[in-house]
Design a protein around this motif. Structure first.
Motif, PDB file in Angstrom:
ATOM      1  N   HIS A 150      14.483  18.853  52.331  1.00  0.00           N
ATOM      2  CA  HIS A 150      14.726  17.570  51.658  1.00  0.00           C
ATOM      3  C   HIS A 150      13.839  17.445  50.420  1.00  0.00           C
TER       4      HIS A 150
ATOM      5  N   ASN B 163      15.074  19.843  47.628  1.00  0.00           N
ATOM      6  CA  ASN B 163      16.304  19.335  47.016  1.00  0.00           C
ATOM      7  C   ASN B 163      16.057  18.101  46.163  1.00  0.00           C
ATOM      8  N   SER B 164      15.052  17.290  46.511  1.00  0.00           N
ATOM      9  CA  SER B 164      14.745  16.123  45.675  1.00  0.00           C
ATOM     10  C   SER B 164      14.212  16.563  44.316  1.00  0.00           C
TER      11      SER B 164
ATOM     12  N   LEU C 169      15.094  19.575  42.905  1.00  0.00           N
ATOM     13  CA  LEU C 169      16.211  20.272  42.259  1.00  0.00           C
ATOM     14  C   LEU C 169      17.276  19.335  41.708  1.00  0.00           C
ATOM     15  N   GLU C 170      17.524  18.216  42.386  1.00  0.00           N
ATOM     16  CA  GLU C 170      18.623  17.340  41.977  1.00  0.00           C
ATOM     17  C   GLU C 170      18.427  16.795  40.567  1.00  0.00           C
TER      18      GLU C 170
ATOM     19  N   LEU D  18      20.737  20.869  40.436  1.00  0.00           N
ATOM     20  CA  LEU D  18      20.701  22.021  41.333  1.00  0.00           C
ATOM     21  C   LEU D  18      20.586  21.549  42.774  1.00  0.00           C
ATOM     22  N   LYS D  19      20.992  22.411  43.708  1.00  0.00           N
ATOM     23  CA  LYS D  19      20.855  22.093  45.132  1.00  0.00           C
ATOM     24  C   LYS D  19      20.626  23.391  45.907  1.00  0.00           C
ATOM     25  N   TRP D  20      19.651  23.342  46.813  1.00  0.00           N
ATOM     26  CA  TRP D  20      19.405  24.475  47.695  1.00  0.00           C
ATOM     27  C   TRP D  20      20.310  24.354  48.910  1.00  0.00           C
ATOM     28  N   ILE D  21      21.060  25.410  49.191  1.00  0.00           N
ATOM     29  CA  ILE D  21      21.891  25.460  50.391  1.00  0.00           C
ATOM     30  C   ILE D  21      21.396  26.575  51.301  1.00  0.00           C
TER      31      ILE D  21
END
Length: 181
Positions: free
Chosen positions: A154, A157-158, A160-161, A165-168
């Motif tokens: 979390h 991703n906060s 990256l957003e 971008l988003k980590w999957i």
């Protein structure tokens, strides 16, 4: 790293995102590290879901053994050494790690590359921006490495957003990318 556990989230980014991230945080003292990875001709280390490397930073040589625990967690064992020749290592602790994880001692260099690493420290982890130069290419990676237990996905991703971008899931490791170069 805590208790020989390395938890990291990694994402390849393009040069534009790399430069935006580099300007967004107060990174200090970038370091240049040369990484040489080792395995047998039969890829016995890879078959153990492991990696053996010697990393050189400002003349200091660090031996590392990583064994995969799950998708983004590794057991990691590191120790400073005084040689770049994997076959000259006679440190009892390192030799014990080899025995413990069934790593053969007849290793050969399989890949070598250089990374410019920038690190920004947060309360529970480190944000690393890596620019890695392989034989025929350059790539850019952002990595979030836990230093204590928390919801790192979390948190990462906060960050990256803000850049779309988003980590999957983790991108392939540097050694995997080097082997595909």
């Amino acid at each position: 790293m805590y208790d020989n556990i390395e938890r990291e989230l990694k994402l390849l980014v393009d040069e534009k995102a790399y430069n935006e991230l580099l300007r967004s945080y107060d990174f200090h003292n970038p370091i240049i590290q040369t990484n040489t990875y080792f395995d047998t001709d039969n890829q016995d280390v890879k078959k153990q879901h492991g990696a053996v490397r010697i990393r050189t930073i400002q003349g200091k040589k660090i031996f590392t053994l990583k064994i995969r625990k799950d998708e983004y967690t590794h057991y990691e064992f590191e120790k400073e050494i005084n040689t770049e020749n994997i076959n000259e290592i006679n440190d009892p602790e390192i030799l014990n790690w080899f025995d413990q994880y069934q790593i053969p001692k007849n290793l050969n260099p399989i890949a070598s590359f250089t990374t410019l690493r920038n690190v920004y420290e947060f309360e529970n982890g480190e944000l690393c921006l890596d620019k890695t130069v392989y034989n025929h290419k350059i790539d850019y990676e952002i990595e979030y490495e836990y230093t204590s237990d928390h919801d790192g996905i979390h948190f990462f991703n906060s960050i990256l957003e803000k850049y779309g971008l988003k980590w999957i899931k983790n991108c392939p490791s540097k050694i995997a990318r080097a082997m595909n170069d």
